[in-house]
Design an enzyme around this catalytic site. Structure first.
Site, PDB file in Angstrom:
ATOM      1  CE1 TYR A  15      35.238  34.278  28.229  1.00  0.00           C
ATOM      2  CE2 TYR A  15      35.370  35.755  30.120  1.00  0.00           C
ATOM      3  CZ  TYR A  15      34.688  35.276  29.022  1.00  0.00           C
ATOM      4  OH  TYR A  15      33.441  35.765  28.735  1.00  0.00           O
ATOM      5  CD  GLU A  35      34.134  31.482  40.962  1.00  0.00           C
ATOM      6  OE1 GLU A  35      35.006  31.496  40.079  1.00  0.00           O
ATOM      7  OE2 GLU A  35      33.818  32.511  41.618  1.00  0.00           O
ATOM      8  CD  GLU A 347      30.384  47.907  24.665  1.00  0.00           C
ATOM      9  OE1 GLU A 347      31.528  47.615  25.063  1.00  0.00           O
ATOM     10  OE2 GLU A 347      29.354  47.637  25.304  1.00  0.00           O
ATOM     11  CG  HIS A 430      37.695  45.785  29.361  1.00  0.00           C
ATOM     12  ND1 HIS A 430      37.646  46.429  28.144  1.00  0.00           N
ATOM     13  CD2 HIS A 430      36.490  45.168  29.491  1.00  0.00           C
ATOM     14  CE1 HIS A 430      36.472  46.204  27.560  1.00  0.00           C
ATOM     15  NE2 HIS A 430      35.745  45.452  28.358  1.00  0.00           N
ATOM     16  N   GLY A 458      43.660  37.252  32.904  1.00  0.00           N
ATOM     17  CA  GLY A 458      43.877  38.591  32.346  1.00  0.00           C
ATOM     18  C   GLY A 458      45.096  39.309  32.896  1.00  0.00           C
ATOM     19  CG  ASN A 468      35.059  44.743  24.035  1.00  0.00           C
ATOM     20  OD1 ASN A 468      35.394  45.338  23.017  1.00  0.00           O
ATOM     21  ND2 ASN A 468      34.024  45.081  24.727  1.00  0.00           N
TER      22      ASN A 468
HETATM   23  P1  FAD Z   1      37.467  36.341  35.571  1.00  0.00           P
HETATM   24  O1  FAD Z   1      36.527  36.095  34.457  1.00  0.00           O
HETATM   25  O2  FAD Z   1      37.346  37.606  36.328  1.00  0.00           O
HETATM   26  O3  FAD Z   1      37.337  35.104  36.578  1.00  0.00           O
HETATM   27  C1  FAD Z   1      37.970  35.053  37.810  1.00  0.00           C
HETATM   28  C2  FAD Z   1      37.157  34.170  38.757  1.00  0.00           C
HETATM   29  O4  FAD Z   1      37.909  33.922  39.930  1.00  0.00           O
HETATM   30  C3  FAD Z   1      35.847  34.806  39.218  1.00  0.00           C
HETATM   31  O5  FAD Z   1      34.781  33.917  39.002  1.00  0.00           O
HETATM   32  C4  FAD Z   1      36.079  35.074  40.708  1.00  0.00           C
HETATM   33  O6  FAD Z   1      34.899  34.960  41.484  1.00  0.00           O
HETATM   34  C5  FAD Z   1      37.081  33.996  41.068  1.00  0.00           C
HETATM   35  N1  FAD Z   1      37.909  34.352  42.224  1.00  0.00           N
HETATM   36  C6  FAD Z   1      38.580  35.515  42.432  1.00  0.00           C
HETATM   37  N2  FAD Z   1      39.239  35.495  43.601  1.00  0.00           N
HETATM   38  C7  FAD Z   1      38.984  34.288  44.172  1.00  0.00           C
HETATM   39  C8  FAD Z   1      39.362  33.687  45.405  1.00  0.00           C
HETATM   40  N3  FAD Z   1      40.155  34.315  46.283  1.00  0.00           N
HETATM   41  N4  FAD Z   1      38.892  32.440  45.688  1.00  0.00           N
HETATM   42  C9  FAD Z   1      38.091  31.784  44.808  1.00  0.00           C
HETATM   43  N5  FAD Z   1      37.704  32.319  43.616  1.00  0.00           N
HETATM   44  C10 FAD Z   1      38.134  33.558  43.304  1.00  0.00           C
HETATM   45  N6  FAD Z   1      35.143  41.477  28.014  1.00  0.00           N
HETATM   46  C11 FAD Z   1      34.961  41.239  26.696  1.00  0.00           C
HETATM   47  O7  FAD Z   1      35.858  40.715  26.028  1.00  0.00           O
HETATM   48  N7  FAD Z   1      33.766  41.560  26.094  1.00  0.00           N
HETATM   49  C12 FAD Z   1      32.744  42.163  26.766  1.00  0.00           C
HETATM   50  O8  FAD Z   1      31.677  42.432  26.199  1.00  0.00           O
HETATM   51  C13 FAD Z   1      32.932  42.460  28.142  1.00  0.00           C
HETATM   52  N8  FAD Z   1      31.973  43.078  28.880  1.00  0.00           N
HETATM   53  C14 FAD Z   1      32.129  43.237  30.230  1.00  0.00           C
HETATM   54  C15 FAD Z   1      31.083  43.758  30.996  1.00  0.00           C
HETATM   55  C16 FAD Z   1      31.198  43.839  32.374  1.00  0.00           C
HETATM   56  C17 FAD Z   1      30.080  44.423  33.181  1.00  0.00           C
HETATM   57  C18 FAD Z   1      32.383  43.377  33.023  1.00  0.00           C
HETATM   58  C19 FAD Z   1      32.528  43.439  34.509  1.00  0.00           C
HETATM   59  C20 FAD Z   1      33.423  42.861  32.267  1.00  0.00           C
HETATM   60  C21 FAD Z   1      33.315  42.785  30.877  1.00  0.00           C
HETATM   61  N9  FAD Z   1      34.341  42.244  30.102  1.00  0.00           N
HETATM   62  C22 FAD Z   1      34.158  42.058  28.751  1.00  0.00           C
HETATM   63  C23 FAD Z   1      35.617  41.817  30.705  1.00  0.00           C
HETATM   64  C24 FAD Z   1      35.742  40.296  30.849  1.00  0.00           C
HETATM   65  O9  FAD Z   1      34.587  39.756  31.450  1.00  0.00           O
HETATM   66  C25 FAD Z   1      36.987  39.989  31.699  1.00  0.00           C
HETATM   67  O10 FAD Z   1      38.111  40.534  31.042  1.00  0.00           O
HETATM   68  C26 FAD Z   1      37.200  38.490  31.885  1.00  0.00           C
HETATM   69  O11 FAD Z   1      36.113  37.898  32.551  1.00  0.00           O
HETATM   70  C27 FAD Z   1      38.468  38.219  32.680  1.00  0.00           C
HETATM   71  O12 FAD Z   1      38.747  36.846  32.635  1.00  0.00           O
HETATM   72  P2  FAD Z   1      39.712  36.162  33.682  1.00  0.00           P
HETATM   73  O13 FAD Z   1      39.898  34.752  33.283  1.00  0.00           O
HETATM   74  O14 FAD Z   1      40.938  37.023  33.809  1.00  0.00           O
HETATM   75  O15 FAD Z   1      38.982  36.250  35.098  1.00  0.00           O
END
Ligand code: FAD
Length: 490
Positions: A15, A35, A347, A430, A458, A468
Site C-alpha cells: 500500500y 519488489e 470479523e 496486521h 504500516g 483492518n
Molecule cells: P505490504 O503490503 O506488506 O508490502 C510490502 C512489500 O515489500 C511486499 O510486497 C514485500 O514482498 C516487499 N518487501 C519486503 N522486504 C523487501 C526487501 N528486502 N526487498 C524487496 N522487497 C521487499 N488488511 C486489511 O485492511 N483488510 C484485510 O482484509 C486484511 N486481510 C489480511 C489477510 C492476510 C492473510 C494478511 C497476511 C494480511 C491482511 N491484512 C488485511 C493486512 C494488510 O494486507 C497489510 O496491513 C498491508 O498489506 C500492509 O501494507 P504495507 O504497505 O505496510 O506493506
C-alpha cells in the site's frame, strides 16, 4: 555485479509503496520500484485456491503455512504468502507486486474517528475524514455487497449464521466494505464469469474479482510511463553515501529463491515501503552492517493490532452448519468497541475449506495495552521480537467473554480443531509500528537524521488502529506523499 544510478527508488510494492509510486509518477518523476516477490500478472502464473495449493501458496516453503490445516506439500517457489515465526507470535505477510493486497481478505475499513484521534493526536483528524480516507477508498475501489445478494447467496450462509447468532447473543453487527468487486461476485454466482471468491481463492491470491493494488494504484502509476517495476529484486541492505544519496545492495533471485545476479543501485532519494516487518528489518540490519545512522526509536512501538483468532464448533450443526461452500470474502463484523470492559471488533470470517465442519472462525481486533519491540540479531541474521503472553492476556479475556456469550445464547464450544484450546493468540495478520510517525520520523515519514530517506508503510502506525489497517496505511501514505512531493521534489 551490475551498478546503476537512479533518481528515486521505492522498496516494496504494498500500500505505502504503491501510493508513493503513483503520486511521484503523476508529477512526471521517474520511479524505480523494487519488489522481492513475483510480478504475477507478467509471469503468467495462476493463483491457487486454499484447497488445492500450488505455486502461489507460500514464499519458498515445502509445506503450506496457512493458520490451520497445513496438510499440503509444495514445490519451493516465490509464492504470495509468507510467515515470519517468532517464539510467541507468527506474522503473515504478502509477497509479490501488490504486497499484502494479493493475499488479504480485502476488508476496507475506515477506523473510528475517536480512536484515530487517540492514536494520532498530532494529525488533522478532520482533514483525514473529509479528504485522505475518502481519497484512499476511492482509489482502492472500496465497495459494499448488496443486502439482496447476501440474503440469498448460499456462499454467505456462514455470514448469515454468524450475524444471527451474534444478535441472539446481544451483539451489534456491521456491514464491512471490501475491495473485492461485488458486481463481479454476483456474476460469479450466476456463473456468467470465472469464479474466484466463490471458488475458494483468497490467501494465495485471487485470479479475478479482487481489486488488488496491481489493478488500482500500480496500474495507474504504470500508465504514466514513468514507473519501472523490478520484481524478484530482494534488497539485502542499504548504506548512506557522503553526498547523502543511498546505495542499495540487491540480490536478483529466480522463482526458486536462488540468487542469479548481484546488483547495486545508487538512489538520490529512497523510500522504504517494505511493510512493517520489512522496513524495520532493512533499517536495523543496515545499521548493524553498514552503520546506517538510524533513530533510537526504530523497532519501538510495535504491535499486532490486537489480532486474536478464535473459533466455535457445532454452530448450527443440525441445520447444515455454516455451509460447505463459502465465499472467501468476509462481509460482516461484530462491533463491540464501545464496551467498557471488553472492547473489541470481530470479523465473521469464512472457512472455505470445502468441508462442512460446523465451525465458525473469528478474527478479533482488540486494543493494545503493551507495545512489543523489534531488534536485529546480527549473529543469527534475523529479527528478534520482544512479545509474549503478557501482551495478549487481555485479548484472550475478550475472546473468552465473546465465546462464552455466543455459546450461552446459541450452544457450541470453543473450537479445538482450529486452535490449541480454541485460542489463536499467536496469529498476526496486521503487524504495525516500529518506525512510528512523529517518533522515528518527522510528521511526514522522513526518517529522523536523514534528508533523502523516507518510510511510507504500516510501520508508521503505532501498533494499533482498531480495524483492518490497509485503508489507514493508504490514507497516511497519501497524506505524507502530498507534503513530501510539495517540499522535497521542487
Ligand atoms: P505490504 O503490503 O506488506 O508490502 C510490502 C512489500 O515489500 C511486499 O510486497 C514485500 O514482498 C516487499 N518487501 C519486503 N522486504 C523487501 C526487501 N528486502 N526487498 C524487496 N522487497 C521487499 N488488511 C486489511 O485492511 N483488510 C484485510 O482484509 C486484511 N486481510 C489480511 C489477510 C492476510 C492473510 C494478511 C497476511 C494480511 C491482511 N491484512 C488485511 C493486512 C494488510 O494486507 C497489510 O496491513 C498491508 O498489506 C500492509 O501494507 P504495507 O504497505 O505496510 O506493506
Amino acid at each position: 555485479t551490475e551498478m546503476i544510478d537512479k533518481e528515486v527508488v521505492i522498496i516494496g510494492s504494498g500500500y505505502g509503496g504503491s501510493v508513493a509510486a503513483l503520486r511521484l509518477c503523476e508529477k512526471g518523476i521517474p520511479v524505480t520500484l523494487l519488489e522481492m516477490g513475483l510480478n504475477w500478472e507478467k509471469s503468467g502464473e495462476k493463483f491457487s485456491p486454499m484447497i488445492n495449493p500450488g505455486h502461489s501458496a507460500a514464499w519458498l516453503k515445502t509445506k503450506t503455512i496457512a493458520p490451520f490445516f497445513n496438510l499440503f506439500n509444495l514445490d519451493k517457489f516465490t509464492g504470495t504468502l509468507d510467515r515470519l515465526d517468532f517464539e510467541h507470535i507468527k506474522v503473515w505477510v504478502g509477497r509479490g507486486v501488490g504486497g499484502g493486497s494479493l493475499v488479504n481478505g480485502g476488508m476496507a475499513v475506515t477506523p473510528k474517528k475517536e480512536y484515530f484521534k487517540e492514536i494520532f493526536p498530532n494529525l488533522d483528524t478532520e482533514k483525514f475524514y473529509s479528504h485522505y480516507f475518502p481519497l484512499a477508498n476511492k482509489e482502492l475501489k472500496t465497495n459494499v455487497a448488496s443486502e439482496e445478494f447476501l440474503k440469498d447467496c448460499h456462499f454467505y450462509k456462514f455470514n448469515r449464521v454468524g450475524e444471527e447468532e451474534a444478535h441472539k447473543a446481544g451483539f451489534k453487527t456491521v456491514r464491512v466494505p471490501n475491495v473485492y468487486d461485488f458486481n463481479y461476485m454476483e456474476k460469479e454466482y450466476k456463473e456468467e464469469v470465472p469464479r474466484s471468491a466463490l471458488a475458494g481463492e483468497v490467501i494465495y491470491g485471487n485470479n479475478h474479482g479482487k481489486n488488488s493494488l496491481d489493478k488500482t494504484y500500480l496500474k495507474k502509476a504504470t500508465a504514466t510511463g514513468k514507473l519501472e517495476i523490478l520484481d524478484l529484486h530482494q534488497v539485502n541492505h542499504i548504506s548512506q553515501n557522503p553526498d547523502k544519496s543511498y546505495t542499495i545492495d540487491i540480490s536478483v533471485i529466480n522463482t526458486k529463491g536462488e540468487e542469479i545476479q548481484h546488483k547495486i543501485i545508487n538512489a538520490k532519494k529512497l523510500i522504504l515501503s517494505a511493510g512493517t516487518m520489512g522496513s524495520i528489518e532493512l533499517l536495523l540490519k543496515s545499521s548493524a552492517k553498514t552503520q546506517l545512522p538510524i533513530d533510537e526509536n526504530v523497532g519501538k512501538e510495535w504491535g499486532n493490532n490486537g489480532n486474536f483468532m478464535t473459533g466455535r464448533n457445532w454452530v448450527k450443526a443440525f441445520s447444515g452448519g455454516t455451509g460447505f461452500k463459502q465465499s472467501t470474502i468476509p462481509v460482516g463484523g461484530i462491533d463491540h468497541w464501545e464496551d467498557k470492559e471488553h472492547p473489541f471488533f470481530v470479523e465473521i470470517a469464512p472457512l472455505p475449506m470445502g468441508l462442512n465442519v460446523a465451525t465458525a472462525l473469528y478474527l478479533m481486533v482488540n486494543k493494545l495495552k503493551k507495545f512489543g519491540e523489534v531488534k536485529y540479531d546480527l549473529k543469527a541474521q534475523k529479527l528478534d521480537l520482544n512479545w509474549d503472553q503478557s501482551h495478549t492476556a487481555h485479548m484472550k479475556d475478550n475472546a473468552k467473554h465473546f465465546l462464552r456469550t455466543m455459546n450461552n445464547a446459541n450452544g457450541g464450544t470453543r473450537s479445538h480443531i482450529l486452535f490449541h484450546n480454541g485460542f489463536g493468540a499467536d496469529v498476526c495478520y496486521h503487524p504495525l509500528g516500529g518506525i512510528v510517525l512523529g517518533k522515528a520520523t518527522d510528521q511526514f515519514g522522513r526518517l529522523n537524521g536523514h534528508q533523502n530517506l523516507y518510510v511510507i508503510d504500516g510501520s508508521l502506525i503505532p501498533g494499533t488502529i482498531g480495524v483492518n489497517p490497509f485503508v489507514t496505511i493508504t490514507a497516511i501514505a497519501e497524506y505524507c506523499m502530498e507534503e513530501i512531493i510539495k517540499k522535497d521534489f521542487v
